[in-house]
Design a protein around this motif. Structure first.
Motif, PDB file in Angstrom:
ATOM      1  N   GLY A   1     -11.107 -10.327  -0.897  1.00  0.00           N
ATOM      2  CA  GLY A   1     -10.630 -10.407  -1.960  1.00  0.00           C
ATOM      3  C   GLY A   1     -10.338 -10.056  -3.335  1.00  0.00           C
ATOM      4  O   GLY A   1      -9.239  -9.485  -3.675  1.00  0.00           O
ATOM      5  N   LEU A   2     -11.456  -9.093  -3.482  1.00  0.00           N
ATOM      6  CA  LEU A   2     -10.895  -8.079  -4.626  1.00  0.00           C
ATOM      7  C   LEU A   2     -10.053  -6.985  -3.813  1.00  0.00           C
ATOM      8  O   LEU A   2      -9.398  -6.161  -4.498  1.00  0.00           O
ATOM      9  CB  LEU A   2     -12.436  -7.731  -4.691  1.00  0.00           C
ATOM     10  CG  LEU A   2     -13.500  -8.153  -5.940  1.00  0.00           C
ATOM     11  CD1 LEU A   2     -14.283  -8.041  -6.121  1.00  0.00           C
ATOM     12  CD2 LEU A   2     -13.203  -9.044  -7.669  1.00  0.00           C
ATOM     13  N   THR A   3     -10.456  -6.075  -2.699  1.00  0.00           N
ATOM     14  CA  THR A   3      -9.675  -5.565  -2.158  1.00  0.00           C
ATOM     15  C   THR A   3      -7.837  -5.822  -2.133  1.00  0.00           C
ATOM     16  O   THR A   3      -7.252  -5.240  -2.465  1.00  0.00           O
ATOM     17  CB  THR A   3     -10.259  -5.516  -0.564  1.00  0.00           C
ATOM     18  OG1 THR A   3     -11.482  -4.974  -0.800  1.00  0.00           O
ATOM     19  CG2 THR A   3      -9.306  -3.570  -0.525  1.00  0.00           C
ATOM     20  N   GLU A   4      -8.155  -6.563  -1.706  1.00  0.00           N
ATOM     21  CA  GLU A   4      -6.370  -7.861  -1.722  1.00  0.00           C
ATOM     22  C   GLU A   4      -5.950  -7.971  -3.023  1.00  0.00           C
ATOM     23  O   GLU A   4      -5.022  -6.473  -3.900  1.00  0.00           O
ATOM     24  CB  GLU A   4      -6.423  -8.640  -1.136  1.00  0.00           C
ATOM     25  CG  GLU A   4      -5.204  -9.744  -0.905  1.00  0.00           C
ATOM     26  CD  GLU A   4      -4.392  -8.253  -0.128  1.00  0.00           C
ATOM     27  OE1 GLU A   4      -3.196  -9.110  -0.010  1.00  0.00           O
ATOM     28  OE2 GLU A   4      -4.967  -7.829   0.768  1.00  0.00           O
ATOM     29  N   TYR A   5      -7.077  -7.746  -3.989  1.00  0.00           N
ATOM     30  CA  TYR A   5      -6.732  -7.902  -5.356  1.00  0.00           C
ATOM     31  C   TYR A   5      -6.303  -6.774  -5.793  1.00  0.00           C
ATOM     32  O   TYR A   5      -5.004  -6.507  -7.455  1.00  0.00           O
ATOM     33  CB  TYR A   5      -6.934  -8.944  -6.195  1.00  0.00           C
ATOM     34  CG  TYR A   5      -6.523  -9.355  -7.922  1.00  0.00           C
ATOM     35  CD1 TYR A   5      -5.517 -10.253  -7.907  1.00  0.00           C
ATOM     36  CD2 TYR A   5      -7.253  -9.251  -8.739  1.00  0.00           C
ATOM     37  CE1 TYR A   5      -4.883 -10.420  -9.167  1.00  0.00           C
ATOM     38  CE2 TYR A   5      -7.153  -9.110 -10.308  1.00  0.00           C
ATOM     39  CZ  TYR A   5      -5.508  -9.871  -9.839  1.00  0.00           C
ATOM     40  OH  TYR A   5      -4.834  -9.706 -11.436  1.00  0.00           O
ATOM     41  N   LEU A   6      -7.294  -6.064  -6.108  1.00  0.00           N
ATOM     42  CA  LEU A   6      -7.532  -4.486  -6.258  1.00  0.00           C
ATOM     43  C   LEU A   6      -6.571  -3.506  -5.808  1.00  0.00           C
ATOM     44  O   LEU A   6      -5.870  -2.398  -6.275  1.00  0.00           O
ATOM     45  CB  LEU A   6      -8.384  -3.711  -6.626  1.00  0.00           C
ATOM     46  CG  LEU A   6      -9.953  -5.286  -7.313  1.00  0.00           C
ATOM     47  CD1 LEU A   6     -10.907  -4.757  -7.737  1.00  0.00           C
ATOM     48  CD2 LEU A   6      -9.139  -5.425  -9.579  1.00  0.00           C
ATOM     49  N   THR A   7      -5.810  -3.528  -4.756  1.00  0.00           N
ATOM     50  CA  THR A   7      -5.132  -2.688  -3.844  1.00  0.00           C
ATOM     51  C   THR A   7      -3.555  -2.960  -5.015  1.00  0.00           C
ATOM     52  O   THR A   7      -2.790  -3.408  -4.629  1.00  0.00           O
ATOM     53  CB  THR A   7      -5.550  -2.636  -2.640  1.00  0.00           C
ATOM     54  OG1 THR A   7      -6.600  -2.445  -2.631  1.00  0.00           O
ATOM     55  CG2 THR A   7      -4.341  -1.306  -1.929  1.00  0.00           C
ATOM     56  N   PRO A   8      -2.979  -2.036  -5.221  1.00  0.00           N
ATOM     57  CA  PRO A   8      -1.833  -2.802  -5.654  1.00  0.00           C
ATOM     58  C   PRO A   8      -0.862  -2.772  -4.747  1.00  0.00           C
ATOM     59  O   PRO A   8      -0.794  -1.675  -3.167  1.00  0.00           O
ATOM     60  CB  PRO A   8      -1.085  -1.147  -6.877  1.00  0.00           C
ATOM     61  CG  PRO A   8      -1.912  -0.220  -6.335  1.00  0.00           C
ATOM     62  CD  PRO A   8      -3.462  -0.910  -5.409  1.00  0.00           C
ATOM     63  N   ILE A   9       0.751  -3.325  -4.568  1.00  0.00           N
ATOM     64  CA  ILE A   9       1.526  -2.929  -3.437  1.00  0.00           C
ATOM     65  C   ILE A   9       2.356  -1.859  -3.393  1.00  0.00           C
ATOM     66  O   ILE A   9       2.544  -1.039  -4.895  1.00  0.00           O
ATOM     67  CB  ILE A   9       2.735  -4.080  -3.724  1.00  0.00           C
ATOM     68  CG1 ILE A   9       1.400  -5.552  -2.855  1.00  0.00           C
ATOM     69  CG2 ILE A   9       3.842  -3.911  -2.930  1.00  0.00           C
ATOM     70  CD1 ILE A   9       3.018  -6.609  -3.358  1.00  0.00           C
ATOM     71  N   GLN A  10       2.772  -0.860  -2.693  1.00  0.00           N
ATOM     72  CA  GLN A  10       2.941   0.574  -2.399  1.00  0.00           C
ATOM     73  C   GLN A  10       4.044   0.275  -2.231  1.00  0.00           C
ATOM     74  O   GLN A  10       4.599  -0.978  -1.312  1.00  0.00           O
ATOM     75  CB  GLN A  10       2.562   1.186  -0.968  1.00  0.00           C
ATOM     76  CG  GLN A  10       1.030   0.989  -0.958  1.00  0.00           C
ATOM     77  CD  GLN A  10       0.409   2.006  -1.557  1.00  0.00           C
ATOM     78  OE1 GLN A  10       0.694   2.789  -2.191  1.00  0.00           O
ATOM     79  NE2 GLN A  10      -0.725   1.455  -2.608  1.00  0.00           N
ATOM     80  N   LYS A  11       5.110   1.524  -3.069  1.00  0.00           N
ATOM     81  CA  LYS A  11       5.997   1.341  -2.768  1.00  0.00           C
ATOM     82  C   LYS A  11       6.934   1.705  -1.912  1.00  0.00           C
ATOM     83  O   LYS A  11       6.647   3.090  -1.021  1.00  0.00           O
ATOM     84  CB  LYS A  11       6.713   1.944  -4.064  1.00  0.00           C
ATOM     85  CG  LYS A  11       8.092   2.729  -4.455  1.00  0.00           C
ATOM     86  CD  LYS A  11       8.068   3.935  -5.608  1.00  0.00           C
ATOM     87  CE  LYS A  11       9.645   4.183  -5.862  1.00  0.00           C
ATOM     88  NZ  LYS A  11      10.485   4.819  -6.224  1.00  0.00           N
ATOM     89  N   PRO A  12       7.921   0.714  -1.190  1.00  0.00           N
ATOM     90  CA  PRO A  12       8.624   0.680  -0.564  1.00  0.00           C
ATOM     91  C   PRO A  12       9.520   1.834  -0.504  1.00  0.00           C
ATOM     92  O   PRO A  12      10.232   1.745  -1.470  1.00  0.00           O
ATOM     93  CB  PRO A  12       8.983  -0.513  -0.076  1.00  0.00           C
ATOM     94  CG  PRO A  12       9.264  -0.987  -1.286  1.00  0.00           C
ATOM     95  CD  PRO A  12       8.571  -0.859  -1.857  1.00  0.00           C
ATOM     96  N   LYS A  13       9.311   2.453   1.103  1.00  0.00           N
ATOM     97  CA  LYS A  13      10.949   3.342   0.796  1.00  0.00           C
ATOM     98  C   LYS A  13      12.617   2.789   1.918  1.00  0.00           C
ATOM     99  O   LYS A  13      12.051   1.540   2.404  1.00  0.00           O
ATOM    100  CB  LYS A  13      10.381   4.624   1.830  1.00  0.00           C
ATOM    101  CG  LYS A  13       9.099   5.567   1.871  1.00  0.00           C
ATOM    102  CD  LYS A  13       9.562   6.752   2.830  1.00  0.00           C
ATOM    103  CE  LYS A  13       8.859   6.029   3.848  1.00  0.00           C
ATOM    104  NZ  LYS A  13       7.772   5.598   4.534  1.00  0.00           N
TER     105      LYS A  13
END
Length: 173
Positions: free
Chosen positions: A34-46
């Motif tokens: 849960g913490l990993t999912e919440y603290l990892t920002p969504i990567q900017k897509p190409k």
């Protein structure tokens, strides 16, 4: 020191200890995930990346997927600043809502199947084919990927997305 006749501390069974340790590990794994999912920002897509979006327009969930995945329902046309609008007004747009995510807006092109009908008044990101007799629906007469815009049949209009080389011929139902 134990005196004869006195009982020692109660013994816990091996099964109870294993259950306690196992449940502790499961809870720890869930918390870490849960913490990993919440603290990892969504990567900017190409541009050209595909996504599977679901949910309401203001609360949709973005999942990056391979473009050949059966659940891919959008292709990324580009990104702009969160405060800007997507250049193509026909693009759907999605804004990450978590504070940790980048301050960008994703400009997205829906992925439609040729011959299918879709509801033009949808308020969410889910794209599902509907009965062609449904009021407010449109039918995708042609799909052109990577080539020039097709000549649309009579009564159909072109919806072009040049950023991703995709054009649809759609006709109201």
């Amino acid at each position: 020191m134990m005196i004869d006749g006195e009982a020692g501390p109660p013994k816990t069974s091996v099964a109870k200890r294993v259950l306690t340790y196992g449940s502790t590990l499961v809870v720890a794994a869930v918390v870490i995930y849960g913490l990993t999912e919440y603290l990892t920002p969504i990567q900017k897509p190409k541009q050209g990346d595909c996504a599977y979006l679901t949910g309401a327009a203001d609360e949709g969930r973005y999942n990056a997927v391979d473009c050949s995945a059966p659940n891919a329902n959008y292709v990324v046309a580009g990104t702009v600043a969160r405060s800007a609008a997507c250049p193509n007004p026909a693009d759907a747009d999605w804004v990450p809502v978590r504070a940790i995510d980048p301050k960008i807006r994703f400009c997205l092109v829906p992925i439609y199947a040729e011959g299918e009908c879709y509801d033009d008044s949808g308020s969410g990101f889910d794209i599902t084919a509907v009965d062609c007799g449904s009021e407010g629906s449109f039918q995708v007469a042609k799909v052109s990927k990577g080539t020039s815009a097709p000549a649309c049949p009579t009564g159909a209009e072109a919806r072009a997305f040049p950023e991703v080389k995709l054009t649809y011929c759609v006709a109201p139902r």
